[in-house]
Enzyme design. Structure first.
Site, PDB file in Angstrom:
ATOM      1  N   GLU A  35       1.305 -10.507  -9.236  1.00  0.00           N
ATOM      2  CA  GLU A  35       0.075  -9.774  -8.886  1.00  0.00           C
ATOM      3  C   GLU A  35      -1.097 -10.731  -8.696  1.00  0.00           C
ATOM      4  OE1 GLU A  35      -0.563  -6.680  -8.060  1.00  0.00           O
ATOM      5  OE2 GLU A  35       1.572  -6.282  -8.158  1.00  0.00           O
ATOM      6  N   CYS A 191       1.206   1.347   8.519  1.00  0.00           N
ATOM      7  CA  CYS A 191      -0.213   1.660   8.705  1.00  0.00           C
ATOM      8  C   CYS A 191      -1.009   0.355   8.718  1.00  0.00           C
ATOM      9  CB  CYS A 191      -0.692   2.583   7.589  1.00  0.00           C
ATOM     10  SG  CYS A 191      -2.310   3.283   7.943  1.00  0.00           S
ATOM     11  N   CYS A 198       2.013   5.215  13.837  1.00  0.00           N
ATOM     12  CA  CYS A 198       1.955   6.571  13.276  1.00  0.00           C
ATOM     13  C   CYS A 198       3.236   7.362  13.540  1.00  0.00           C
ATOM     14  CB  CYS A 198       0.752   7.322  13.849  1.00  0.00           C
ATOM     15  SG  CYS A 198      -0.797   6.491  13.466  1.00  0.00           S
ATOM     16  N   CYS A 201       5.591   7.020  10.670  1.00  0.00           N
ATOM     17  CA  CYS A 201       4.959   7.009   9.341  1.00  0.00           C
ATOM     18  C   CYS A 201       5.348   8.258   8.552  1.00  0.00           C
ATOM     19  CB  CYS A 201       3.442   6.951   9.513  1.00  0.00           C
ATOM     20  SG  CYS A 201       2.575   7.050   7.935  1.00  0.00           S
ATOM     21  N   CYS A 207      -1.798  13.323   7.749  1.00  0.00           N
ATOM     22  CA  CYS A 207      -2.839  12.328   8.040  1.00  0.00           C
ATOM     23  C   CYS A 207      -3.931  12.903   8.944  1.00  0.00           C
ATOM     24  CB  CYS A 207      -2.212  11.105   8.680  1.00  0.00           C
ATOM     25  SG  CYS A 207      -3.426   9.816   8.995  1.00  0.00           S
TER      26      CYS A 207
HETATM   27  S1  SF4 Z   1      -0.142   8.527  10.312  1.00  0.00           S
HETATM   28 FE1  SF4 Z   1      -1.976   7.970   9.189  1.00  0.00          FE
HETATM   29  S2  SF4 Z   1      -1.240   6.871   7.401  1.00  0.00           S
HETATM   30 FE2  SF4 Z   1       0.433   6.939   8.870  1.00  0.00          FE
HETATM   31  S3  SF4 Z   1       0.266   5.062  10.085  1.00  0.00           S
HETATM   32 FE3  SF4 Z   1      -0.876   6.639  11.163  1.00  0.00          FE
HETATM   33  S4  SF4 Z   1      -2.966   6.393  10.409  1.00  0.00           S
HETATM   34 FE4  SF4 Z   1      -1.643   5.352   8.968  1.00  0.00          FE
END
Ligand code: SF4
Length: 324
Positions: A35, A191, A198, A201, A207
């Site tokens: 860390e 992200c 997206c 994701c 989101c």
């Molecule tokens: S959907 Fe939202 S959280 Fe996912 S990559 Fe796109 S901006 Fe980022």
């Protein structure tokens, strides 16, 4: 929320970076070290050059705390932000003392408030150690996760308090380890700061910022000032004079002395620059052949390679060797 956690965990099972050595250990010291190293430093750099050699040299908190600070700084050489190494060393010494009081081996506390009392451990590091080493059901808040939270809730300029409060709501209390690792991986693999993916994701359904993700959060423009220094390389008997730094900056490292005004008899040999987070350093380097020993410490270039020195002093040494 259960569904959301399942999606995150499923994504992590398939795409997560499970093999990172600090994810396959339960040793709190190893997790704590990772860390600290990963603050301000990329995973690949820590993995390829620092984590294993450091643990080989200091396999336990006991070994770290008992080592001379110079040895710790030498193993940290090139990682920058040397206060991190000093604080690791101090923390190990405190934990050795506490262990002696209780008749046990030094170990990190599990309690977040106790962790935060140790040198160099802030809120995020304390949460990371608590959740990764001790499976505490708490969120973490590194840069990647901050960015995800801003985008999830379309926040341009949230306060830290707001982000922590969202993070506490979202954390998977049944499996905080995988949840937090997954969020970090989503931040660095999906992200991303530029061009977030997206479409793949696991958080896209919830989101709010996915239409224009790079709007969140608002990026602050930072102007980095330039500082200038005159560096005096005093050579005596083919050795160079050096000083051990005692100020806040470059703490305890060896370096070439700077001077307000270069000596008239010195020769200008060139310039080196180095960019730190908050400023750019421009060093004009001068060479002076001393007829007698003026400073306390002189080293040959070979000996200097064995000392803990900063990147900028490495560049200065290279400039010197190139001009010889
Ligand atoms: S959907 Fe939202 S959280 Fe996912 S990559 Fe796109 S901006 Fe980022």
């Amino acid at each position: 929320m259960k569904n959301r956690h399942k999606q995150i965990q499923d994504w992590y099972k398939t795409h997560g970076r499970h093999n990172l050595p600090w994810r396959t250990t339960t040793n709190p010291y190893h997790i704590y070290l990772s860390e600290i190293m990963l603050q301000q430093t990329q995973v690949s750099t820590v993995l390829e050059r620092y984590y294993f050699p450091f643990l080989k040299k200091f396999p336990t908190l006991q070994a770290l705390g008992e080592a001379p600070l110079d040895d710790v700084l030498k193993m940290w050489e090139g990682l920058g932000y040397y206060n991190r190494a000093k604080n690791l060393h101090k923390t190990a010494q405190i934990l050795i003392q506490e262990g002696q009081t209780h008749g046990s081996a030094p170990t990190l506390p599990q309690d977040i408030d106790e962790l935060i009392k140790l040198p160099g451990i802030g809120k995020n590091t304390a949460h990371a150690v608590a959740t990764f080493a001790f499976k505490k059901p708490v969120p973490i808040m590194e840069a990647n996760i901050k960015r995800i939270l801003c985008r999830l809730y379309a926040l341009t300029t949230p306060t830290d308090k707001e982000l922590w409060s969202i993070a506490y709501e979202l954390v998977d209390k049944r499996n905080p380890f995988d949840y937090n690792q997954a969020m970090m991986d989503i931040g660095s693999l999906v992200c991303t700061s530029k061009n977030p993916a997206c479409a793949r994701c696991p958080l896209q359904e919830i989101c709010q910022g996915k239409e224009e993700p790079t709007r969140y959060p608002t990026k602050k423009k930072r102007l980095v000032p330039t500082r200038e220094q005159h560096i005096m390389l005093t050579v005596y008997n083919e050795k160079l004079s050096m000083v051990q730094r005692d100020g806040k900056f470059l703490h305890g490292l060896w370096g070439f002395p700077s001077t307000e005004v270069p000596l008239c008899a010195s020769e200008y040999i060139g310039e080196v620059t180095h960019t730190y987070t908050h400023f750019k350093l421009r060093c004009k380097v001068y060479l002076y052949d001393a007829v007698d020993k003026k400073e306390a410490y002189y080293f040959t270039p070979k000996e200097i390679h064995k000392l803990a020195i900063s990147k900028v002093d490495e560049k200065i040494l290279k400039l010197y060797l190139d001009t010889m």
